[in-house]
Design a protein around this motif. Structure first.
Motif, PDB file in Angstrom:
ATOM      1  N   GLY A 170       8.436  13.860   0.632  1.00  0.00           N
ATOM      2  CA  GLY A 170       8.224  12.746   2.026  1.00  0.00           C
ATOM      3  C   GLY A 170       7.764  11.450   2.190  1.00  0.00           C
ATOM      4  O   GLY A 170       9.020  10.727   2.746  1.00  0.00           O
ATOM      5  N   GLY A 171       7.435  10.758   0.833  1.00  0.00           N
ATOM      6  CA  GLY A 171       7.429   9.601   1.163  1.00  0.00           C
ATOM      7  C   GLY A 171       8.756   8.854   0.394  1.00  0.00           C
ATOM      8  O   GLY A 171       8.951   7.474   1.676  1.00  0.00           O
TER       9      GLY A 171
ATOM     10  N   VAL B 126       1.115  -1.097   0.008  1.00  0.00           N
ATOM     11  CA  VAL B 126      -0.153   0.145  -0.112  1.00  0.00           C
ATOM     12  C   VAL B 126       0.628   1.595  -0.172  1.00  0.00           C
ATOM     13  O   VAL B 126       0.700   2.257  -0.721  1.00  0.00           O
ATOM     14  CB  VAL B 126      -0.836  -0.043   1.295  1.00  0.00           C
ATOM     15  CG1 VAL B 126      -1.418   1.287   1.770  1.00  0.00           C
ATOM     16  CG2 VAL B 126      -1.990  -1.410   0.727  1.00  0.00           C
ATOM     17  N   ALA B 127       2.219   1.386   0.781  1.00  0.00           N
ATOM     18  CA  ALA B 127       2.868   2.742   0.312  1.00  0.00           C
ATOM     19  C   ALA B 127       3.397   2.461  -0.253  1.00  0.00           C
ATOM     20  O   ALA B 127       3.838   3.320  -1.580  1.00  0.00           O
ATOM     21  CB  ALA B 127       3.458   2.246   2.092  1.00  0.00           C
ATOM     22  N   THR B 128       4.016   1.962  -1.182  1.00  0.00           N
ATOM     23  CA  THR B 128       5.053   1.456  -2.338  1.00  0.00           C
ATOM     24  C   THR B 128       3.854   2.054  -3.749  1.00  0.00           C
ATOM     25  O   THR B 128       3.783   2.972  -4.423  1.00  0.00           O
ATOM     26  CB  THR B 128       5.752   0.249  -2.546  1.00  0.00           C
ATOM     27  OG1 THR B 128       6.391  -0.005  -1.370  1.00  0.00           O
ATOM     28  CG2 THR B 128       5.963   0.609  -4.323  1.00  0.00           C
TER      29      THR B 128
ATOM     30  N   ARG C 132       3.787  -3.083  10.592  1.00  0.00           N
ATOM     31  CA  ARG C 132       2.549  -2.041   9.953  1.00  0.00           C
ATOM     32  C   ARG C 132       3.012  -1.186  10.856  1.00  0.00           C
ATOM     33  O   ARG C 132       2.558  -0.104   9.203  1.00  0.00           O
ATOM     34  CB  ARG C 132       1.170  -2.323   9.968  1.00  0.00           C
ATOM     35  CG  ARG C 132       0.793  -3.875   9.493  1.00  0.00           C
ATOM     36  CD  ARG C 132      -0.568  -4.613   9.652  1.00  0.00           C
ATOM     37  NE  ARG C 132      -1.804  -3.991   9.397  1.00  0.00           N
ATOM     38  CZ  ARG C 132      -3.559  -3.612   9.726  1.00  0.00           C
ATOM     39  NH1 ARG C 132      -3.185  -4.313  10.586  1.00  0.00           N
ATOM     40  NH2 ARG C 132      -4.053  -2.344   8.651  1.00  0.00           N
ATOM     41  N   ASP C 133       3.663  -1.107  11.368  1.00  0.00           N
ATOM     42  CA  ASP C 133       3.953   0.950  11.409  1.00  0.00           C
ATOM     43  C   ASP C 133       4.975   1.035  10.709  1.00  0.00           C
ATOM     44  O   ASP C 133       4.652   2.419  10.863  1.00  0.00           O
ATOM     45  CB  ASP C 133       4.396   0.497  13.249  1.00  0.00           C
ATOM     46  CG  ASP C 133       2.826   0.676  14.295  1.00  0.00           C
ATOM     47  OD1 ASP C 133       1.999   0.946  13.903  1.00  0.00           O
ATOM     48  OD2 ASP C 133       3.436  -0.053  15.005  1.00  0.00           O
TER      49      ASP C 133
ATOM     50  N   ILE D 153       4.527   4.699   8.684  1.00  0.00           N
ATOM     51  CA  ILE D 153       4.737   6.235   8.491  1.00  0.00           C
ATOM     52  C   ILE D 153       5.683   6.290   7.120  1.00  0.00           C
ATOM     53  O   ILE D 153       5.080   7.704   7.356  1.00  0.00           O
ATOM     54  CB  ILE D 153       6.633   5.173   9.669  1.00  0.00           C
ATOM     55  CG1 ILE D 153       6.491   5.336  11.051  1.00  0.00           C
ATOM     56  CG2 ILE D 153       7.862   6.741   8.716  1.00  0.00           C
ATOM     57  CD1 ILE D 153       7.506   4.672  11.510  1.00  0.00           C
ATOM     58  N   ARG D 154       5.527   5.968   6.265  1.00  0.00           N
ATOM     59  CA  ARG D 154       5.922   6.073   4.713  1.00  0.00           C
ATOM     60  C   ARG D 154       4.400   5.908   3.950  1.00  0.00           C
ATOM     61  O   ARG D 154       4.465   7.343   3.559  1.00  0.00           O
ATOM     62  CB  ARG D 154       6.400   4.472   4.088  1.00  0.00           C
ATOM     63  CG  ARG D 154       7.621   4.067   4.544  1.00  0.00           C
ATOM     64  CD  ARG D 154       7.543   2.714   3.719  1.00  0.00           C
ATOM     65  NE  ARG D 154       7.770   3.017   1.665  1.00  0.00           N
ATOM     66  CZ  ARG D 154       7.417   2.206   1.062  1.00  0.00           C
ATOM     67  NH1 ARG D 154       7.042   0.642   1.780  1.00  0.00           N
ATOM     68  NH2 ARG D 154       7.433   2.707  -0.336  1.00  0.00           N
TER      69      ARG D 154
END
Length: 421
Positions: free
Chosen positions: A62-63, A24-26, A394-395, A399-400
């Protein structure tokens, strides 16, 4: 031989939630990149598209920054040996030492353990468990029972049995039986409890005399002269001897003050004194004790006793409910109720537990700390990285995600201020 079943640690389990959040973050980072390219290509169409471009551009920054920060904790980003990256693998030994020192300074000091134990009523908790062992879902009791059964079945029975039987033999050989027997005999004579034993000996002698009458008559017949045998006086002599012995035994049984009986009691009193104070008599008793223990029959009896004890322990731990339903269970239940109601009994037990815990901490705290430190040092860098990364889970990916969103909002705010002023 059965082996104990070992469950894999949680940190070794597949981390599906963490992997999903990483995707999801990527995905958000790639989405912001696509949005930035699309906005940049169409920014001339409308001024509002500039806000979208600013949001996407700052979100990418930011990512990417948070991706670099998260990745740098565990490995080199993109495999590049950038300074101050792969922080955890590079400082694995220092982390283990720091964790060990943290445990020692905050948990494994006698003062901390004593302060923590002071607020625990171990005796009352034990009493509640004993009074109602089936309370709750019983998982603790069942788990402990299964563990105890598996341990008993897994241990080498020949070695364990040899250790137990050897310990029994050593304890028996270390006991000086002579003074104990002498004290028991002296106490029995002082209270008059030896009289039934004396009566039993007299009755046994009477039965033995009656059962062996023919042997006595034959002995007198063989030792008598020809004249006595010819005249039949040998039979009269044998009868007289037997009648005299019977009368002697009857008189001893009827008269507690009979002279011969008193002589026997004097002999018993002297034996009791010799057993307690005569070194030679004690040595004789010790030799008899050792001969009995070395006898193969005694060894077989000890073997059987150990096998019965082991079988009884296995039955108890395999079916704790049934074991607790008998006399043992009733006794333990009463003990548990007593522990709950009697503070005077709980106080010394809690004091003993507290001192034992503090003593164990003082004696073995440094060893536990050393074990933690050496265990972490023994792990390879990949193991440390995977376990810590899966533990945080998952934390790290949140953060990402948060970095992407917060970066985009900051970029949007900066573009808005730039447009207004």
């Amino acid at each position: 031989m059965k082996l104990l079943r070992v469950t894999r640690p949680l940190s070794d389990m597949p981390a599906h939630p963490a992997r999903n959040m990483r995707l999801v973050a990527t995905g958000m980072l790639l989405l912001m990149a696509a949005l930035f390219l699309a906005a940049r290509a169409s920014v001339h169409l409308h001024p509002a598209i500039g806000f979208v471009q600013a949001f996407a551009e700052a979100a990418m920054v930011g990512g990417l920054a948070d991706w670099f920060a998260v990745t740098a904790l565990f490995r080199h980003p993109m495999g590049l040996p950038i300074p101050h990256t792969a922080i955890i693998p590079r400082n694995k030994d220092r982390i283990g030492d720091t964790l060990a020192l943290f445990l020692r300074d905050n948990f494994l000091t006698p003062a901390v353990v004593a302060r923590r134990m002071r607020g625990l009523d171990v005796a009352a908790a034990t009493g509640r468990f004993l009074a109602s062992p089936s309370g709750g879902d019983g998982r603790l009791r069942e788990g402990a029972s299964r563990l105890a059964a598996e341990i008993l079945e897994t241990l080498d029975q020949e070695r364990l049995g040899g250790m137990v039987k050897g310990a029994i033999g050593q304890r028996l050989r270390a006991v000086n039986l002579a003074p104990l027997i002498g004290q028991a005999l002296e106490a029995a004579m002082r209270d008059g409890r030896h009289a039934p034993v004396m009566d039993g000996i007299i009755r046994w002698a009477d039965r033995t005399l009656e059962g062996n009458e023919h042997l006595i008559r034959q002995m007198v017949h063989e030792r008598a002269g020809k004249i006595m045998r010819w005249t039949g006086l040998d039979e009269n002599l044998a009868s007289a001897i037997l009648n005299g012995l019977r009368k002697l035994l009857a008189d001893m049984a009827d008269d507690p003050g009979h002279g011969l009986r008193l002589k026997a009691e004097e002999g018993m009193a002297k034996l009791a004194a010799d057993l307690q104070f005569d070194i030679g008599m004690q040595a004789k008793v010790a030799r008899v004790r050792d001969e009995i223990l070395d006898n193969p029959a005694m060894q077989r009896w000890i073997d059987g006793m150990w096998e019965q004890a082991r079988a009884g322990m296995l039955r108890a731990v395999r079916d704790p409910g049934k074991a607790m339903a008998g006399r043992l269970g009733e006794a333990l239940k009463q003990l548990g109720e007593t522990l709950q109601s009697e503070e005077r009994l709980r106080r010394p037990i809690n004091r003993f537990v507290r001192r034992a815990a503090v003593g164990a901490t003082a004696s073995y705290g440094d060893s536990i700390v050393k074990l933690v430190s050496e265990t972490v040092r023994g792990w390879d860098a990949g193991t440390v990285t995977s376990r810590l990364e899966n533990a945080v889970g998952r934390d790290l990916q949140y953060i990402r995600i948060n970095g992407t969103l917060v970066g985009g909002l900051v970029g949007l705010a900066i573009h808005a201020i730039d447009s207004l002023f």
